[in-house]
Design a protein around this motif. Structure first.
Motif, PDB file in Angstrom:
ATOM      1  N   MET A 195       0.830  -1.197   0.000  1.00 32.47           N
ATOM      2  CA  MET A 195       0.000   0.000   0.000  1.00 32.47           C
ATOM      3  C   MET A 195       0.866   1.248   0.000  1.00 32.47           C
ATOM      4  N   PHE A 196       0.282   2.285  -0.512  1.00 30.95           N
ATOM      5  CA  PHE A 196       1.040   3.524  -0.628  1.00 30.95           C
ATOM      6  C   PHE A 196       1.278   4.146   0.734  1.00 30.95           C
TER       7      PHE A 196
ATOM      8  N   GLU B 130       3.263   0.822  -9.017  1.00 30.87           N
ATOM      9  CA  GLU B 130       3.938   0.828  -7.727  1.00 30.87           C
ATOM     10  C   GLU B 130       4.916  -0.341  -7.685  1.00 30.87           C
TER      11      GLU B 130
ATOM     12  N   GLU C 229       6.955  -2.754  -5.749  1.00 32.19           N
ATOM     13  CA  GLU C 229       6.757  -3.226  -4.386  1.00 32.19           C
ATOM     14  C   GLU C 229       7.493  -4.533  -4.157  1.00 32.19           C
TER      15      GLU C 229
ATOM     16  N   GLU D 110       8.914   0.058  -1.497  1.00 28.54           N
ATOM     17  CA  GLU D 110       7.755   0.334  -2.333  1.00 28.54           C
ATOM     18  C   GLU D 110       7.816   1.776  -2.784  1.00 28.54           C
TER      19      GLU D 110
ATOM     20  N   GLU E  90       2.404  -3.393  -7.931  1.00 29.47           N
ATOM     21  CA  GLU E  90       1.172  -3.625  -7.178  1.00 29.47           C
ATOM     22  C   GLU E  90      -0.092  -3.266  -7.966  1.00 29.47           C
TER      23      GLU E  90
HETATM   24 CU   LIG Z   1       2.056  -0.845  -1.763  1.00 31.98          CU
END
Ligand SMILES: [Cu+2]
Length: 106
Positions: A1-2, A58, A60, A67, A93
């Motif tokens: 996740m960001f 992304e 990752e 990431e 991702e």
């Molecule tokens: Cu991520």
């Protein structure tokens, strides 16, 4: 996740300056090219990711503890290492079915 990776941009810039090895990675058609990166173990590696797709991706990797979101048609830098010898899988991702790769430290 960001999430935000660096507390300050200045810290990122400083980290980049200490890379021992640069490698290039292209994202095209939601795939990594090359899908296999070979780097030296025990070194700080700067991966310059060139996203040639129009959409963001992304980079990752749990194994690399990295990431980074790279907007479409732009480049991003991912710092990893020093690494023990081994294989470190990574993926995109946002396009996980096709964007798969492995970094091999030796
Ligand atoms: Cu991520």
């Amino acid at each position: 996740m960001f999430r935000l990776l660096c507390a300050a941009l200045a810290m990122c810039a400083a980290a980049q300056a200490f890379a021992d090895q640069d490698v290039s990675l292209v994202i095209e058609n939601h795939r990594f090219v090359p899908a296999e990166l070979r780097v030296a173990a025990g070194q700080k590696i700067r991966i310059v990711v060139d996203n040639r797709d129009a959409t963001p991706e992304e980079f990752e990797s749990q194994k690399l503890r990295a990431e980074k979101v790279i907007p479409g048609k732009s480049k991003g830098v991912v710092m990893v290492g020093p690494l023990k010898p081994g294989q470190y899988s990574f993926y995109g991702e946002f396009n996980e079915k096709t964007a798969q790769g492995v970094l091999i430290a030796e």
